[in-house]
Design an enzyme around this catalytic site. Structure first.
Site, PDB file in Angstrom:
ATOM      1  N   GLY A   1       5.066   1.215   1.603  1.00 15.76           N
ATOM      2  CA  GLY A   1       6.496   0.917   1.713  1.00 15.76           C
ATOM      3  C   GLY A   1       6.807  -0.327   2.505  1.00 15.76           C
TER       4      GLY A   1
ATOM      5  CB  THR B   1       0.662  -0.124   1.013  1.00 15.45           C
ATOM      6  OG1 THR B   1       0.907  -1.484   1.279  1.00 15.45           O
ATOM      7  CG2 THR B   1      -0.005   0.534   2.163  1.00 15.45           C
TER       8      THR B   1
ATOM      9  CB  SER C   1       4.901  -2.320   8.560  1.00 15.54           C
ATOM     10  OG  SER C   1       5.602  -3.490   8.851  1.00 15.54           O
TER      11      SER C   1
ATOM     12  CG  ASP D   1       2.182  -8.595   5.379  1.00 12.50           C
ATOM     13  OD1 ASP D   1       3.246  -8.639   4.735  1.00 12.50           O
ATOM     14  OD2 ASP D   1       1.416  -7.616   5.337  1.00 12.50           O
TER      15      ASP D   1
HETATM   16  O1  DON Z   1       0.686  -4.615   5.998  1.00 15.16           O
HETATM   17  C1  DON Z   1       1.856  -4.477   5.656  1.00 15.16           C
HETATM   18  O2  DON Z   1       2.729  -4.121   6.405  1.00 15.16           O
HETATM   19  C2  DON Z   1       2.216  -4.733   4.217  1.00 15.16           C
HETATM   20  N1  DON Z   1       1.299  -5.682   3.645  1.00 15.16           N
HETATM   21  C3  DON Z   1       2.208  -3.420   3.484  1.00 15.16           C
HETATM   22  C4  DON Z   1       2.624  -3.568   2.044  1.00 15.16           C
HETATM   23  C5  DON Z   1       3.118  -2.333   1.418  1.00 15.16           C
HETATM   24  O3  DON Z   1       3.223  -1.294   2.041  1.00 15.16           O
HETATM   25  C6  DON Z   1       3.532  -2.451   0.002  1.00 15.16           C
HETATM   26  N2  DON Z   1       4.001  -1.170  -0.477  1.00 15.16           N
HETATM   27  N3  DON Z   1       4.575  -0.465  -0.999  1.00 15.16           N
END
Ligand code: DON
Length: 585
Positions: free
Chosen positions: A488, A395, A467, A437
């Protein structure tokens, strides 16, 4: 089971974080002081862009200098990251954009999260023995939701931008077509993911040299197929992605590799503009992303709980301070597991979860001297006298501030680093693996060790719970003073929480708040994760209180933040990951 969850969390933390190669100079447990422009002040009239990648930050700052507003610059940065930071920047994923409109003194939330394809169904990732097929949920074409990024960026641009889409996307088309210099970060990152990314011929062709060797720092990476896709978007707007040639290429990829996304799914993708979730914390107020992100609701819930304690009287990151934060985190993630999902499919009790009354009841259950066990903590809205609805973890973040005081706080993602690892042949971009997710099976942990239930079950056209927590903080007069957010996975919400507490309760500047060591707890597994820099004295005291302290993950998150004080903007690009920068310099 507990060991499996732990293993999954630690694998995910590794999947999410940038790889440190042996010859890099790192300081403080992976702090990259590689860029002079990590922490940088400018006068507000210049505007500012802070992102994880320096070319993309500059693209945004150039748009500001050319007369674009914060939204134009955010859209330009969002497109540019899709070319220069392919592990997380994307057009094949989705995300959330929070926009503060200075003139209207209004903040809006643009939801461009991926949607499940119509043919998706609850048990689609279960094997015949009833267990979750994690490989299918994370690394197959079926792990991809219908991408929302292009629709989201164009929606924001057309409704709130000042320039044309063509002007904002042009620098990115050039970057893809004519290439850019590969950074040490990109070189390392692609090298480290080779085993996963070489499996699909399209992905291998796009990110590795024809002879199979790696791009080295200083090499030029050209992405002509991606350039052509971006040019179609520039020429035809959303139809350049969701219809016509790009759509056909996506559907061909689906048909070749067993994916579910159809032409209809693409044509039916919708951006949703939502009311942000807002709250007050001591002398400030804040707005953040509402469901289908769990970020805003639980950020405000945790702040509300912690407001019942005078944190400023406790030393920063002392055991007493950490203990209270952990107990607030523990409860919030328990609630997340039951109550949160896509609000267009399930009723989400956001108002109750962010009420001061609920927080007061929850804080009364916290013993300031003793840890609770997560086995004794449950989703707890039933302690409120209210009628609840019966129904029932790469992300990247960027922040933009313009000279008029418009602010954008945007987090978007492919989920894991490089998403599913599957690039659309001919179209030049990677597909997300956001379907992981969702909850594939009640109680079974996703890639971030998060558990959940029916509210976040898979359904056609539903959006998976997130998140991601793009956030804007305001002073007592309602003027914006901070835009922040982080990658994260499951740790995003607690990272943003600590940014706010560091600045509000401990009076830190944005650079200091960014650099301060972080912790994380997410109810299950019942462990406190901590970064190097949390004192071993504090950790011993936490253990004496009954907390289970987990061995150190390397780093937690990578915030990209802008704060304002008077006429000065201060940018802070988290040194935990390589390559981020503040622009202009
Ligand atoms: O939407 C979410 O919460 C996750 N798909 C985010 C993934 C993420 O932050 C990966 N990172 N380091």
């Amino acid at each position: 089971m507990r060991h499996l969850i732990l293993l999954l969390v630690s694998i995910s933390i590794q999947l999410c974080s940038a790889l440190v190669s042996a010859n890099e100079v790192t300081v403080n447990n992976g702090f990259y002081l590689d860029s002079k422009a990590r922490f940088h002040p400018v006068f507000a009239k210049q505007g500012m862009v802070v992102s994880q990648e320096k070319i993309a930050s500059k693209v945004g700052a150039d748009i500001l200098a050319a007369g674009g507003n914060a939204v134009d610059a955010a859209v330009a940065t969002g497109f540019a990251l899709a070319v220069t930071l392919p592990r997380a920047g994307n057009i094949g994923g989705g995300g959330f954009m929070l926009v503060h409109l200075a003139e209207k003194q209004k903040t809006i939330a643009i939801d461009y999260r991926e949607m499940a394809p119509a043919a998706a169904y609850k048990n689609m990732f279960l094997r015949i023995d009833g267990e979750v097929d994690h490989n299918k949920a994370r690394y197959s074409t079926q792990s991809a939701g219908v991408p929302g990024t292009v629709a989201g960026l164009i929606y924001a641009q057309q409704k709130y931008g000042r320039l044309s889409l063509n002007e904002t996307i042009k620098p990115t088309i050039n970057l893809a077509r004519h290439g850019f210099e590969v950074s040490p970060d990109l070189s390392d990152s692609l090298r480290s993911r080779y085993d996963r990314l070489r499996k699909y011929p399209s992905t291998k062709r796009y990110y590795y040299k024809a002879n199979g060797s790696f791009y080295m720092p200083g090499d030029r990476l050209l992405q002509p197929d991606l350039g052509a896709t971006l040019a179609r978007i520039g020429a035809y707007g959303v139809d350049g992605f969701y219809k016509g040639k790009t759509a056909s290429l996506i559907v061909n990829q689906m048909q070749k590799t067993g994916g579910l996304i159809t032409l209809d799914d693409l044509a039916n993708y919708r951006v949703v503009e939502r009311e942000p979730v807002c709250g007050e914390y001591r002398a400030v107020s804040l707005c953040a992303m509402p469901p289908p992100s769990s970020g805003g609701v639980h950020l405000i819930q945790m702040l509300n709980i912690l407001e019942n304690w005078q944190l400023s009287e406790l030393s920063h990151n002392s055991a007493a301070h950490l203990h209270l934060m952990i107990e607030a985190m523990r409860q919030a993630y328990a609630d997340r597991s039951l109550y949160l999902g896509d609000p267009d499919f399930v009723p989400v009790p956001s108002r109750e979860l962010i009420s001061k009354e609920y927080a007061a009841k929850l804080s009364a259950l916290i013993d300031s001297q003793k840890a609770r066990s997560s086995a004794t903590i449950f989703p707890s809205l039933n302690i409120l006298d209210t009628n609840l609805p019966v129904e029932s973890p790469e992300t990247t973040h960027f922040a933009v501030w313009d000279s008029d005081g418009n602010v954008v706080s945007n987090t978007y993602t492919l989920n894991f680093s490089y998403g599913s690892g599957i690039a659309v042949e001919g179209a030049g971009f990677l597909l997300n693996n956001e379907m992981d997710d969702f909850v594939s099976k009640p109680g079974a942990a996703n890639g971030y060790g998060l558990v959940g239930g029916a509210a976040n079950a898979i359904e056609g056209y539903k959006r998976p719970l997130s998140s991601m927590t793009p956030t804007i903080v305001f002073d007592a007069s309602g003027a914006p003073i901070l835009a922040t957010g982080s990658p994260g996975g499951s740790t995003i919400i607690t990272i943003v929480l600590q940014m706010i507490i560091n600045m509000v309760d401990y009076n830190m500047g944005v650079a200091e708040a960014t650099a301060a060591p972080r912790i994380h707890h997410q109810w299950l597994p019942d462990k406190v994760y901590y970064e190097t820099g949390i004192s071993s004295d504090s950790l011993k005291l936490l253990e004496a209180m009954g907390h289970i302290v987990h061995e150190n993950p390397r780093v937690l998150g990578a915030t990209q933040s802008i704060s304002r004080s008077g006429s000065r903007l201060q940018g802070a690009s988290d040194p935990r990951r390589h390559g981020g920068s503040v622009a202009p310099q």
